[in-house]
Design an enzyme around this catalytic site. Structure first.
Site, PDB file in Angstrom:
ATOM      1  N   LYS A   1     -11.355  -6.001 -12.579  1.00 34.07           N
ATOM      2  CA  LYS A   1     -12.115  -5.341 -13.632  1.00 34.07           C
ATOM      3  C   LYS A   1     -12.532  -3.956 -13.113  1.00 34.07           C
ATOM      4  CE  LYS A   1     -15.826  -5.512 -11.208  1.00 34.07           C
ATOM      5  NZ  LYS A   1     -16.252  -4.180 -10.716  1.00 34.07           N
TER       6      LYS A   1
ATOM      7  N   ARG B   1     -14.612   7.645  -5.316  1.00 32.73           N
ATOM      8  CA  ARG B   1     -13.920   7.359  -6.573  1.00 32.73           C
ATOM      9  C   ARG B   1     -14.895   7.276  -7.747  1.00 32.73           C
ATOM     10  NH1 ARG B   1     -14.526   2.206  -8.320  1.00 32.73           N
ATOM     11  NH2 ARG B   1     -15.403   0.697  -6.847  1.00 32.73           N
TER      12      ARG B   1
ATOM     13  N   HIS C   1      -4.787   0.870 -12.678  1.00 40.90           N
ATOM     14  CA  HIS C   1      -4.530  -0.515 -13.072  1.00 40.90           C
ATOM     15  C   HIS C   1      -3.383  -0.653 -14.059  1.00 40.90           C
ATOM     16  CE1 HIS C   1      -8.811  -2.146 -11.927  1.00 40.90           C
ATOM     17  NE2 HIS C   1      -8.109  -1.706 -10.896  1.00 40.90           N
TER      18      HIS C   1
ATOM     19  N   TYR D   1       4.385  -0.047  -3.623  1.00 41.36           N
ATOM     20  CA  TYR D   1       4.038  -1.119  -4.541  1.00 41.36           C
ATOM     21  C   TYR D   1       5.286  -1.766  -5.130  1.00 41.36           C
ATOM     22  CZ  TYR D   1      -0.561   1.064  -4.209  1.00 41.36           C
ATOM     23  OH  TYR D   1      -1.738   1.590  -3.750  1.00 41.36           O
TER      24      TYR D   1
ATOM     25  N   SER E   1       0.856  -1.182   0.000  1.00 43.75           N
ATOM     26  CA  SER E   1       0.000   0.000   0.000  1.00 43.75           C
ATOM     27  C   SER E   1       0.891   1.231   0.000  1.00 43.75           C
ATOM     28  CB  SER E   1      -0.904   0.009   1.237  1.00 43.75           C
ATOM     29  OG  SER E   1      -1.618   1.222   1.357  1.00 43.75           O
ATOM     30  N   ARG E   2       0.316   2.377  -0.344  1.00 42.40           N
ATOM     31  CA  ARG E   2       1.070   3.626  -0.201  1.00 42.40           C
ATOM     32  C   ARG E   2       1.234   3.992   1.266  1.00 42.40           C
ATOM     33  NH1 ARG E   2      -2.227   5.303  -4.888  1.00 42.40           N
ATOM     34  NH2 ARG E   2      -0.870   5.393  -6.718  1.00 42.40           N
TER      35      ARG E   2
END
Length: 343
Positions: free
Chosen positions: A110, A178, A92, A71, A49-50
């Site tokens: 997806k 988002r 992605h 990452y 994770s960040r």
């Protein structure tokens, strides 16, 4: 009229064990890891994770040995056999590419990318490096989709004439931020509409025409859309997606000799009913095992099987189908007037 075929889908518990690295520990990653823990023998070994604190909390929750605050560290962990990318759509392409460049096979949530160009870039890279790459369109790996696929191949409903599929959830304006954000590739299509579009591709194959109408939010992402598609044989798809409210979420495939109905939500574990040409019920298949999001285990099991067999893509959902779906959604967005920053 023949009965529905039995699914040929292997038990996810029997899949070869792979060591998974989880990239971006958000909501869908939590559902995915829960499904792995409860319904497979797959191992969750690392989380990236960040935020290192967030990675550590998620790793503790699911028993992963390693947590990383970047990452890059995750994809370079030698203990990781395969990376699951679970970030927003906008990330992605970059993050799957990071994993592939590090030599890691990838299962990408997806919608696969923001657009077909990004999808093609990942496919080319994976092929060049001879690495497994799979879109985590979980529906394509579920047992009831195998039932449908066999029924169509066997001609149980004759020549397909029309496909109906719908997916709506109340996710705007009070849902995840988002989905309202153009910068994060928000909107109904990539999050919800991808299911009906992918289902229509599964049934009809490549589309020869696409027509779409819809509505946009004040920030310019799509709140809902109605889509019609055709294939080379002249069969039609009538598709709908909305993030404004709950819709039936069902699907139907109509043919010259009968009809297949899928219960809502059609893209999750559900029932399939076979009707004759007059609408009479002939047979029913009910998927009980792996109900709800536990069904996410099937995509992980398929990726593990492919990886163990040395494949670079899944025969159940080939990469050319992933690219076709992304290209179709590019055309839909163009007709709706939706463009993401940086495309």
């Amino acid at each position: 009229m023949a009965a529905l075929p039995a699914p040929r889908t292997p038990d996810p518990m029997d899949a070869p064990v792979m060591r998974w690295g989880i990239l971006a520990p958000g909501g869908i990653a939590r559902l995915f890891c829960t499904a792995l823990r409860q319904g497979t023998r797959q191992e969750i070994v690392a989380v990236g994770s960040r935020s290192l604190d967030r990675a550590k909390a998620f790793a503790d929750e699911f028993g992963a040995a390693s947590a990383y605050g970047s990452y890059a560290e995750l994809v370079n962990d030698p203990q990781v056999d395969i990376v699951y990318v679970a970030s927003p759509h906008s990330e992605h392409h970059q993050q799957a590419r990071l994993a592939l460049e590090a030599g890691k096979p990838v299962l990408v949530e997806k919608a696969f990318t923001r657009n077909a160009a990004e999808a093609e870039d990942l496919v080319e890279l994976a092929k060049a490096k001879k690495l497994l790459l799979v879109e985590a369109m979980w529906a394509r790996f579920l047992p009831h989709y195998d039932v449908v696929g066999q029924a169509l191949a066997d001609g149980l409903i004759g020549e397909v004439t029309t496909v109906f599929a719908d997916h709506g959830q109340p996710l705007y304006p009070d849902g995840p931020a988002r989905l309202a954000s153009p910068e994060l590739a928000g909107g109904a299509l990539l999050d919800l509409g991808v299911y009906p579009v992918s289902f229509a591709d599964f049934v009809l194959g490549p589309f020869t025409s696409i027509t779409a109408v819809g509505a946009l939010t004040d920030l310019g992402v799509d709140s809902q859309e109605a889509i019609t598609v055709t294939n080379a044989a002249g069969a039609h798809g009538v598709l709908h997606a909305s993030m404004l409210g709950t819709t039936p979420g069902t699907a139907s495939i109509c043919g010259t000799g009968g009809r297949l109905d899928l219960g809502g939500p059609f893209y999750g574990p559900t029932w399939v009913r076979l009707h004759d040409r007059n609408g009479g019920l002939v047979d029913e298949h009910v998927q009980v095992a792996g109900a709800g999001h536990a069904g996410l285990r099937y995509q992980a099991a398929e990726a593990a099987r492919c990886l163990a067999a040395g494949r670079t893509e899944s025969e159940l959902f080939p990469l050319d189908a992933t690219v076709r779906v992304m290209a179709a959604m590019d055309e839909i967005r163009a007709q709706l007037g939706v463009r993401y920053p940086g495309e």
